[in-house]
Design an enzyme around this catalytic site. Structure first.
Site, mmCIF file in Angstrom:
data_model
loop_
_atom_site.group_PDB
_atom_site.id
_atom_site.type_symbol
_atom_site.label_atom_id
_atom_site.label_comp_id
_atom_site.label_asym_id
_atom_site.label_seq_id
_atom_site.Cartn_x
_atom_site.Cartn_y
_atom_site.Cartn_z
ATOM 1 N N ALA A 1 18.655 0.743 -24.526
ATOM 2 C CA ALA A 1 18.367 1.797 -25.510
ATOM 3 C C ALA A 1 19.155 3.069 -25.213
ATOM 4 O O ALA A 1 19.698 3.706 -26.123
ATOM 5 C CB ALA A 1 16.869 2.086 -25.533
ATOM 6 N N ASP B 1 1.667 5.581 -12.618
ATOM 7 C CA ASP B 1 1.116 6.720 -11.881
ATOM 8 C C ASP B 1 1.844 8.038 -12.130
ATOM 9 O O ASP B 1 1.701 8.973 -11.352
ATOM 10 C CB ASP B 1 1.099 6.409 -10.370
ATOM 11 C CG ASP B 1 2.494 6.123 -9.823
ATOM 12 O OD1 ASP B 1 3.433 5.958 -10.623
ATOM 13 O OD2 ASP B 1 2.641 6.069 -8.593
ATOM 14 N N ARG C 1 16.832 1.644 -2.572
ATOM 15 C CA ARG C 1 16.266 2.855 -1.979
ATOM 16 C C ARG C 1 17.386 3.456 -1.132
ATOM 17 O O ARG C 1 18.130 2.732 -0.478
ATOM 18 C CB ARG C 1 15.024 2.514 -1.180
ATOM 19 C CG ARG C 1 13.942 1.961 -2.121
ATOM 20 C CD ARG C 1 12.547 2.072 -1.574
ATOM 21 N NE ARG C 1 11.572 2.115 -2.650
ATOM 22 C CZ ARG C 1 10.980 1.023 -3.186
ATOM 23 N NH1 ARG C 1 11.285 -0.173 -2.751
ATOM 24 N NH2 ARG C 1 10.102 1.152 -4.156
ATOM 25 N N CYS C 2 17.537 4.771 -1.201
ATOM 26 C CA CYS C 2 18.698 5.401 -0.572
ATOM 27 C C CYS C 2 18.272 6.616 0.240
ATOM 28 O O CYS C 2 17.956 7.668 -0.325
ATOM 29 C CB CYS C 2 19.705 5.800 -1.666
ATOM 30 S SG CYS C 2 21.114 6.707 -1.043
ATOM 31 N N GLY D 1 11.438 1.155 -7.058
ATOM 32 C CA GLY D 1 10.851 -0.150 -7.373
ATOM 33 C C GLY D 1 11.259 -0.606 -8.769
ATOM 34 O O GLY D 1 11.229 0.187 -9.704
ATOM 35 N N ASP E 1 3.228 0.919 -11.723
ATOM 36 C CA ASP E 1 1.975 1.544 -11.263
ATOM 37 C C ASP E 1 1.308 2.471 -12.284
ATOM 38 O O ASP E 1 0.141 2.826 -12.129
ATOM 39 C CB ASP E 1 2.230 2.369 -9.985
ATOM 40 C CG ASP E 1 2.618 1.497 -8.810
ATOM 41 O OD1 ASP E 1 2.414 0.276 -8.896
ATOM 42 O OD2 ASP E 1 3.137 2.041 -7.815
ATOM 43 N N ASP F 1 7.980 7.790 -9.210
ATOM 44 C CA ASP F 1 7.717 9.097 -8.629
ATOM 45 C C ASP F 1 8.833 9.567 -7.663
ATOM 46 O O ASP F 1 9.326 10.689 -7.781
ATOM 47 C CB ASP F 1 6.386 8.938 -7.870
ATOM 48 C CG ASP F 1 5.830 10.241 -7.418
ATOM 49 O OD1 ASP F 1 5.457 11.034 -8.280
ATOM 50 O OD2 ASP F 1 5.805 10.465 -6.195
ATOM 51 N N GLY F 2 9.240 8.683 -6.747
ATOM 52 C CA GLY F 2 10.253 9.050 -5.758
ATOM 53 C C GLY F 2 11.587 9.333 -6.425
ATOM 54 O O GLY F 2 12.248 10.342 -6.126
ATOM 55 N N SER F 3 11.977 8.468 -7.354
ATOM 56 C CA SER F 3 13.272 8.637 -8.027
ATOM 57 C C SER F 3 13.312 9.942 -8.815
ATOM 58 O O SER F 3 14.336 10.637 -8.827
ATOM 59 C CB SER F 3 13.525 7.467 -8.984
ATOM 60 O OG SER F 3 13.455 6.264 -8.273
ATOM 61 N N ARG G 1 -0.754 1.509 -4.637
ATOM 62 C CA ARG G 1 -1.407 2.096 -3.456
ATOM 63 C C ARG G 1 -1.910 3.510 -3.697
ATOM 64 O O ARG G 1 -2.794 3.998 -3.005
ATOM 65 C CB ARG G 1 -0.503 2.051 -2.225
ATOM 66 C CG ARG G 1 0.770 2.850 -2.334
ATOM 67 C CD ARG G 1 1.548 2.838 -1.035
ATOM 68 N NE ARG G 1 1.818 1.471 -0.595
ATOM 69 C CZ ARG G 1 1.584 1.022 0.637
ATOM 70 N NH1 ARG G 1 1.082 1.808 1.540
ATOM 71 N NH2 ARG G 1 1.892 -0.215 0.955
ATOM 72 N N THR H 1 7.973 2.326 -13.818
ATOM 73 C CA THR H 1 7.180 1.878 -12.671
ATOM 74 C C THR H 1 5.976 1.085 -13.167
ATOM 75 O O THR H 1 5.359 1.467 -14.170
ATOM 76 C CB THR H 1 6.683 3.066 -11.809
ATOM 77 O OG1 THR H 1 5.611 2.614 -10.963
ATOM 78 C CG2 THR H 1 6.159 4.218 -12.626
ATOM 79 N N GLU I 1 -3.802 -2.340 -3.297
ATOM 80 C CA GLU I 1 -3.294 -2.264 -1.922
ATOM 81 C C GLU I 1 -3.541 -0.844 -1.404
ATOM 82 O O GLU I 1 -3.444 0.117 -2.177
ATOM 83 C CB GLU I 1 -1.798 -2.599 -1.883
ATOM 84 C CG GLU I 1 -0.955 -1.704 -2.757
ATOM 85 C CD GLU I 1 0.530 -2.045 -2.743
ATOM 86 O OE1 GLU I 1 0.962 -2.847 -1.924
ATOM 87 O OE2 GLU I 1 1.241 -1.479 -3.577
ATOM 88 N N ALA J 1 -13.090 -9.551 -14.419
ATOM 89 C CA ALA J 1 -13.491 -9.575 -13.001
ATOM 90 C C ALA J 1 -14.751 -8.735 -12.815
ATOM 91 O O ALA J 1 -15.135 -7.953 -13.696
ATOM 92 C CB ALA J 1 -12.358 -9.044 -12.136
HETATM 93 P P1 ADP Z 1 10.100 5.016 -6.819
HETATM 94 O O1 ADP Z 1 11.076 5.764 -7.654
HETATM 95 O O2 ADP Z 1 9.830 3.647 -7.339
HETATM 96 O O3 ADP Z 1 8.841 5.830 -6.537
HETATM 97 P P2 ADP Z 1 11.027 5.533 -4.056
HETATM 98 O O4 ADP Z 1 9.860 6.404 -3.702
HETATM 99 O O5 ADP Z 1 11.428 4.523 -3.047
HETATM 100 O O6 ADP Z 1 10.798 4.707 -5.403
HETATM 101 O O7 ADP Z 1 12.275 6.489 -4.364
HETATM 102 C C1 ADP Z 1 13.502 5.951 -4.781
HETATM 103 C C2 ADP Z 1 14.640 6.780 -4.238
HETATM 104 O O8 ADP Z 1 14.553 8.117 -4.745
HETATM 105 C C3 ADP Z 1 14.686 6.957 -2.732
HETATM 106 O O9 ADP Z 1 15.254 5.858 -2.067
HETATM 107 C C4 ADP Z 1 15.566 8.196 -2.591
HETATM 108 O O10 ADP Z 1 16.926 7.853 -2.731
HETATM 109 C C5 ADP Z 1 15.135 9.022 -3.807
HETATM 110 N N1 ADP Z 1 14.147 10.008 -3.373
HETATM 111 C C6 ADP Z 1 12.825 9.846 -3.199
HETATM 112 N N2 ADP Z 1 12.242 10.980 -2.719
HETATM 113 C C7 ADP Z 1 13.252 11.884 -2.574
HETATM 114 C C8 ADP Z 1 13.345 13.229 -2.106
HETATM 115 N N3 ADP Z 1 12.270 13.910 -1.693
HETATM 116 N N4 ADP Z 1 14.559 13.829 -2.105
HETATM 117 C C9 ADP Z 1 15.654 13.175 -2.536
HETATM 118 N N5 ADP Z 1 15.639 11.908 -2.979
HETATM 119 C C10 ADP Z 1 14.472 11.259 -2.999
#
Ligand code: ADP
Length: 348
Positions: free
Chosen positions: A47, A155, A97-98, A36, A153, A128-130, A197, A151, A248, A212
């Site tokens: 930077a 979080d 997202r990949c 995100g 969030d 978190d996901g990245s 979320r 992010t 959400e 609020a």
């Molecule tokens: P964010 O970083 O904002 O939390 P996402 O959760 O969509 O966003 O994660 C971004 C990208 O990070 C995913 O599209 C994927 O390429 C990579 N990613 C997330 N979780 C994993 C995982 N368990 N293993 C490998 N790559 C991951």
């Protein structure tokens, strides 16, 4: 004696060459934004790029996050590439997202691309996901990665703030200020849905900042029926309109879910819903986010120079800290009880 002298010389040579090996191990740093988008990502890219060039590294900009590593969308960055971006929302490197990066084959392709460009360390800006992906990749290929928490969030564990959170919070506050004008005129109960979320920081602090009446947040929604509690406490008793911020959530159904329940269970209320959606991600970053992103971006290069590996840069009590990936992504950041109490006391 001669033997000891020679041994000492060999020892010195070994130490010095090891030192130079470690120092010269990293020559080229890749940078990407993933997941995100968040306001302040551009300030972080700037930077990282400028600090890296200042310290003598070559910098490669990787487009579209991990996807760009697989499809080879990589260009060398000079200081000019990051001119005039500190004030811009979004990310000039784009984000994506990949799914392929979640497979060993996809990560192998990513590694091969990195090697083909001579990139020997990565700075990953994302949520978190990245950072989960970064951790897996770093362990799999013994590849040095520094993460920056990007992010809205807020979080990620181990940092007081994430890049983008302050801007999103200010956007929410401005939107709720506007909604209040119409809510008061029509004497309505408004449920305003905000992002987060898994974490209620935007909802809770947004509610405090905009004055609020309440916030319905995911940290509490599994244990307590927050709506019933609000109604029972008579949250509208001294007012002719009310605004409740709702994070959400698949558990509560977000603002729509909560509003539907009110219509069914408490039909006396004139209820409206506003879902702020993607506008929370946009806009020029606030001064706080620009400064945070600039400090964290510079700290990412310091971390690599300090031989730090697989850590996220965090900020604690206004000091830069290194948080191991395992801690940053595995732990839930607790909501501050004092904030909850403050909101309750101020909404009487
Ligand atoms: P964010 O970083 O904002 O939390 P996402 O959760 O969509 O966003 O994660 C971004 C990208 O990070 C995913 O599209 C994927 O390429 C990579 N990613 C997330 N979780 C994993 C995982 N368990 N293993 C490998 N790559 C991951």
């Amino acid at each position: 004696m001669r033997g000891a002298g020679a041994a000492f010389f060999v020892f010195l040579w070994f130490k010095t060459s090891t030192y130079f090996f470690v120092m010269s191990e990293i020559k080229c740093i890749g940078i990407l934004t993933s997941g995100g988008d968040a306001p302040g990502m551009n300030a972080a890219i700037r930077a990282v790029t400028r600090s890296a060039i200042f310290s003598g590294f070559k910098v490669m900009g990787i487009y579209r996050g991990y996807k760009g590593l697989i499809t080879d969308e990589i260009v060398e960055f000079s200081t000019a590439n990051v001119s005039n971006i500190i004030q811009r929302g979004g990310t000039i490197l784009k984000t994506a997202r990949c799914k392929e990066f979640q497979t060993p084959e996809g990560r192998q392709l990513a590694y091969d691309t990195l090697r083909s460009h001579g990139i020997d360390a990565l700075v990953v800006i994302g949520g978190d996901g990245s950072l989960t992906g970064a951790r897996i990749f770093a362990n799999e290929f013994n590849f040095p990665i520094i993460g920056l928490p990007g992010t809205i969030d807020n979080d990620l564990y181990g940092t007081d703030h994430t890049i983008g959170y302050d801007t999103a919070l200010n956007t929410i506050m401005e939107c709720v200020d506007k909604i209040r004008d119409t809510a008061t005129s029509h004497e309505r109960l408004f449920f305003v849905e905000v992002m987060g979320r898994d974490a209620g920081f935007l909802a809770l602090n947004g509610a405090i900042a905009a004055g609020a009446e309440a916030a319905i947040i995911p940290e509490i929604s599994t244990q307590t029926d927050q709506l019933a509690e609000l109604i029972q406490n008579g949250f509208r008793k001294s007012k002719n309109s009310s605004i409740v911020l709702v994070a959400e959530s698949p558990v509560t159904g977000g603002a729509m879910g909560i509003a539907k329940r009110v219509e069914e269970e408490y039909p006396a209320y004139d209820v409206r819903v506003s879902i702020l959606g993607h506008l929370q991600r946009g806009g020029s970053p606030t001064a706080c986010d620009r400064i945070l992103a600039s400090r964290m971006g510079a700290a990412a290069i310091d971390a690599l120079l300090d031989d730090q590996r697989n850590v996220m840069i965090g900020i604690k009590n206004d000091e830069i800290v290194y948080v191991p990936f395992s801690k940053a992504i595995k732990n839930d950041k607790p909501i501050n009880q004092e904030l909850l109490n403050t909101l309750r006391r101020l909404s009487i």
